[in-house]
Design a protein around this motif. Structure first.
Motif, mmCIF file in Angstrom:
data_model
loop_
_atom_site.group_PDB
_atom_site.id
_atom_site.type_symbol
_atom_site.label_atom_id
_atom_site.label_comp_id
_atom_site.label_asym_id
_atom_site.label_seq_id
_atom_site.Cartn_x
_atom_site.Cartn_y
_atom_site.Cartn_z
ATOM 1 N N GLY A 1 2.475 -1.576 12.809
ATOM 2 C CA GLY A 1 3.396 -2.676 12.590
ATOM 3 C C GLY A 1 2.964 -3.922 13.338
ATOM 4 O O GLY A 1 2.190 -3.848 14.299
ATOM 5 N N PHE A 2 3.477 -5.062 12.916
ATOM 6 C CA PHE A 2 3.123 -6.332 13.550
ATOM 7 C C PHE A 2 4.064 -6.662 14.708
ATOM 8 O O PHE A 2 3.617 -7.050 15.783
ATOM 9 C CB PHE A 2 3.137 -7.452 12.512
ATOM 10 C CG PHE A 2 2.067 -7.311 11.467
ATOM 11 C CD1 PHE A 2 0.757 -7.655 11.744
ATOM 12 C CD2 PHE A 2 2.378 -6.806 10.212
ATOM 13 C CE1 PHE A 2 -0.234 -7.516 10.780
ATOM 14 C CE2 PHE A 2 1.393 -6.662 9.241
ATOM 15 C CZ PHE A 2 0.084 -7.015 9.529
ATOM 16 N N SER A 3 5.358 -6.502 14.510
ATOM 17 C CA SER A 3 6.322 -6.828 15.559
ATOM 18 C C SER A 3 6.666 -5.584 16.370
ATOM 19 O O SER A 3 6.385 -4.447 15.951
ATOM 20 C CB SER A 3 7.617 -7.388 14.939
ATOM 21 O OG SER A 3 8.287 -6.382 14.202
ATOM 22 N N PHE A 4 7.293 -5.812 17.537
ATOM 23 C CA PHE A 4 7.722 -4.677 18.356
ATOM 24 C C PHE A 4 8.703 -3.813 17.571
ATOM 25 O O PHE A 4 8.633 -2.576 17.608
ATOM 26 C CB PHE A 4 8.375 -5.181 19.642
ATOM 27 C CG PHE A 4 8.828 -4.073 20.558
ATOM 28 C CD1 PHE A 4 8.012 -3.593 21.564
ATOM 29 C CD2 PHE A 4 10.090 -3.498 20.401
ATOM 30 C CE1 PHE A 4 8.424 -2.551 22.398
ATOM 31 C CE2 PHE A 4 10.521 -2.467 21.231
ATOM 32 C CZ PHE A 4 9.681 -1.998 22.224
ATOM 33 N N ASN B 1 18.383 4.019 10.332
ATOM 34 C CA ASN B 1 17.985 3.181 9.208
ATOM 35 C C ASN B 1 16.817 2.305 9.666
ATOM 36 O O ASN B 1 17.000 1.353 10.420
ATOM 37 C CB ASN B 1 19.161 2.311 8.752
ATOM 38 C CG ASN B 1 18.842 1.478 7.516
ATOM 39 O OD1 ASN B 1 17.846 0.777 7.461
ATOM 40 N ND2 ASN B 1 19.711 1.555 6.516
ATOM 41 N N LYS B 2 15.621 2.642 9.237
ATOM 42 C CA LYS B 2 14.423 1.971 9.747
ATOM 43 C C LYS B 2 14.443 0.474 9.498
ATOM 44 O O LYS B 2 14.076 -0.312 10.380
ATOM 45 C CB LYS B 2 13.166 2.589 9.127
ATOM 46 C CG LYS B 2 11.886 2.082 9.777
ATOM 47 C CD LYS B 2 10.655 2.807 9.273
ATOM 48 C CE LYS B 2 10.286 2.363 7.879
ATOM 49 N NZ LYS B 2 8.935 2.864 7.470
ATOM 50 N N GLU B 3 14.907 0.062 8.343
ATOM 51 C CA GLU B 3 14.905 -1.368 8.013
ATOM 52 C C GLU B 3 15.848 -2.140 8.940
ATOM 53 O O GLU B 3 15.515 -3.234 9.420
ATOM 54 C CB GLU B 3 15.311 -1.576 6.556
ATOM 55 C CG GLU B 3 14.235 -1.205 5.549
ATOM 56 C CD GLU B 3 13.996 0.307 5.478
ATOM 57 O OE1 GLU B 3 14.956 1.072 5.731
ATOM 58 O OE2 GLU B 3 12.864 0.716 5.183
ATOM 59 N N LYS B 4 17.026 -1.580 9.197
ATOM 60 C CA LYS B 4 17.983 -2.256 10.075
ATOM 61 C C LYS B 4 17.459 -2.306 11.503
ATOM 62 O O LYS B 4 17.632 -3.304 12.212
ATOM 63 C CB LYS B 4 19.339 -1.549 10.036
ATOM 64 C CG LYS B 4 20.122 -1.792 8.763
ATOM 65 C CD LYS B 4 21.513 -1.207 8.848
ATOM 66 C CE LYS B 4 22.307 -1.522 7.585
ATOM 67 N NZ LYS B 4 23.688 -0.967 7.658
ATOM 68 N N PRO C 1 17.241 -7.737 17.337
ATOM 69 C CA PRO C 1 16.603 -8.701 18.252
ATOM 70 C C PRO C 1 15.881 -8.019 19.415
ATOM 71 O O PRO C 1 16.320 -8.054 20.565
ATOM 72 C CB PRO C 1 17.797 -9.536 18.751
ATOM 73 C CG PRO C 1 18.949 -8.581 18.713
ATOM 74 C CD PRO C 1 18.725 -7.735 17.494
ATOM 75 N N TRP C 2 14.766 -7.405 19.102
ATOM 76 C CA TRP C 2 14.016 -6.659 20.120
ATOM 77 C C TRP C 2 13.519 -7.576 21.229
ATOM 78 O O TRP C 2 13.126 -8.704 20.997
ATOM 79 C CB TRP C 2 12.844 -5.928 19.470
ATOM 80 C CG TRP C 2 13.326 -4.856 18.547
ATOM 81 C CD1 TRP C 2 13.463 -4.938 17.188
ATOM 82 C CD2 TRP C 2 13.790 -3.562 18.917
ATOM 83 N NE1 TRP C 2 13.977 -3.771 16.690
ATOM 84 C CE2 TRP C 2 14.186 -2.908 17.725
ATOM 85 C CE3 TRP C 2 13.902 -2.885 20.135
ATOM 86 C CZ2 TRP C 2 14.687 -1.610 17.724
ATOM 87 C CZ3 TRP C 2 14.400 -1.591 20.130
ATOM 88 C CH2 TRP C 2 14.789 -0.963 18.939
ATOM 89 N N GLN C 3 13.535 -7.022 22.459
ATOM 90 C CA GLN C 3 13.064 -7.715 23.663
ATOM 91 C C GLN C 3 13.865 -8.986 23.959
ATOM 92 O O GLN C 3 13.350 -9.918 24.568
ATOM 93 C CB GLN C 3 11.564 -8.025 23.531
ATOM 94 C CG GLN C 3 10.723 -6.745 23.386
ATOM 95 C CD GLN C 3 9.267 -7.009 23.138
ATOM 96 O OE1 GLN C 3 8.903 -7.750 22.241
ATOM 97 N NE2 GLN C 3 8.408 -6.409 23.951
ATOM 98 N N LYS C 4 15.125 -8.996 23.511
ATOM 99 C CA LYS C 4 16.036 -10.092 23.820
ATOM 100 C C LYS C 4 17.291 -9.536 24.485
ATOM 101 O O LYS C 4 17.584 -8.347 24.385
ATOM 102 C CB LYS C 4 16.390 -10.877 22.557
ATOM 103 C CG LYS C 4 15.185 -11.577 21.937
ATOM 104 C CD LYS C 4 15.585 -12.409 20.734
ATOM 105 C CE LYS C 4 14.375 -13.122 20.145
ATOM 106 N NZ LYS C 4 14.730 -13.933 18.956
ATOM 107 N N CYS C 5 18.026 -10.423 25.156
ATOM 108 C CA CYS C 5 19.146 -9.975 25.979
ATOM 109 C C CYS C 5 20.329 -9.446 25.175
ATOM 110 O O CYS C 5 21.226 -8.814 25.739
ATOM 111 C CB CYS C 5 19.609 -11.102 26.910
ATOM 112 S SG CYS C 5 20.207 -12.563 26.036
ATOM 113 N N ASN C 6 20.352 -9.694 23.859
ATOM 114 C CA ASN C 6 21.463 -9.204 23.046
ATOM 115 C C ASN C 6 21.086 -7.970 22.222
ATOM 116 O O ASN C 6 21.773 -7.608 21.263
ATOM 117 C CB ASN C 6 21.985 -10.307 22.114
ATOM 118 C CG ASN C 6 20.909 -10.821 21.160
ATOM 119 O OD1 ASN C 6 19.716 -10.744 21.472
ATOM 120 N ND2 ASN C 6 21.325 -11.346 20.031
#
Length: 233
Positions: free
Chosen positions: A63-66, A133-136, A141-146
């Motif tokens: 994958g490209f994103s975390f 659910n993999k898509e969800k 918002p990975w690696q963010k405070c929320n």
């Protein structure tokens, strides 16, 4: 105690990069040694749970994103035939085998398990295949405070009860290392020594002063007078 049924249905995903990759995003002095030790430590703790585990580093992530890499890793474990997955990283020194076995038992009782981090994320997640659910998950918002709030909101849609573990601090910066010394007694001596190596001389001085201060307070628990002064020649 982990039953045979739990061992057949539950696996642990250790989602942890190599120390070289960690240092690209967490530049700590002598951090390579620290992260190698943290990874080896969490692997040993997971082994003690008797559960099957998979360590997926950047070499085996897709994958490209975390979010994509993490979600694909979780799906990959489910695809191996497991009904329940417990995810952990390598940057939470307070994580113990007992937290992993507690998560496995809570999953067996039909609950989703979350171990919150102080930075708004999580250090452990235990989830059922039916609730994943993999898509969800990829779009959160990975690696963010929320992140934690978003995860809990997503899980509420499944109506699955949530079991929450204690909140711990993970290691992203030198500030996190300094903050963890407030709870140094519950961290292994070997990790404590590596913390010291990651701190500058000035930071080591502050750490030593704080430890001396706490030590004096513990020896004199009823002294509520003037503050204790630490003098180092």
């Amino acid at each position: 105690m982990i039953t045979e049924s739990l061992m057949r249905s539950t696996a642990v995903l250790i989602f942890a990069n190599s120390s070289q990759e960690e240092m690209r995003y967490k530049p700590l002095q002598r951090g390579e040694v620290l992260f190698d030790s943290l990874t080896n430590t969490v692997i040993q703790k997971v082994k003690q749970s008797k559960l099957t585990y998979f360590h997926i580093s950047e070499k085996h992530q897709n994958g490209f994103s975390f979010g994509e890499r993490f979600s694909n890793a979780v799906q990959n474990v489910f695809d191996k035939g497991f009904d329940k997955v417990i995810t952990v990283g390598n940057d939470t020194p307070h994580l113990q085998t007992a937290h992993i076995t507690t998560a496995a038992k809570a999953l067996a009782d039909g609950k989703t398990v979350i171990g919150p981090s102080l930075d708004g994320g999580f250090y452990l997640m235990g989830i059922h295949k039916a609730d994943f659910n993999k898509e969800k998950f990829q779009s959160m918002p990975w690696q963010k405070c929320n992140l934690l709030k978003s995860l809990l909101d997503t899980l509420q849609e499944t109506s699955c009860p949530i079991f929450q573990l204690p909140t711990f601090r993970d290691i992203d910066t030198v500030k996190d290392v300094l903050s963890l010394v407030n709870y140094i007694r519950s961290i292994s001596v070997s990790i404590q020594k590596l913390f010291a190596l990651c701190l500058s001389v000035k930071q080591q001085f502050l750490l030593l002063a704080e430890k001396c201060y706490v030590s004096v307070l513990l020896q004199n628990p009823y002294n509520k007078g003037s503050p204790v002064l630490v003098h180092i020649q």
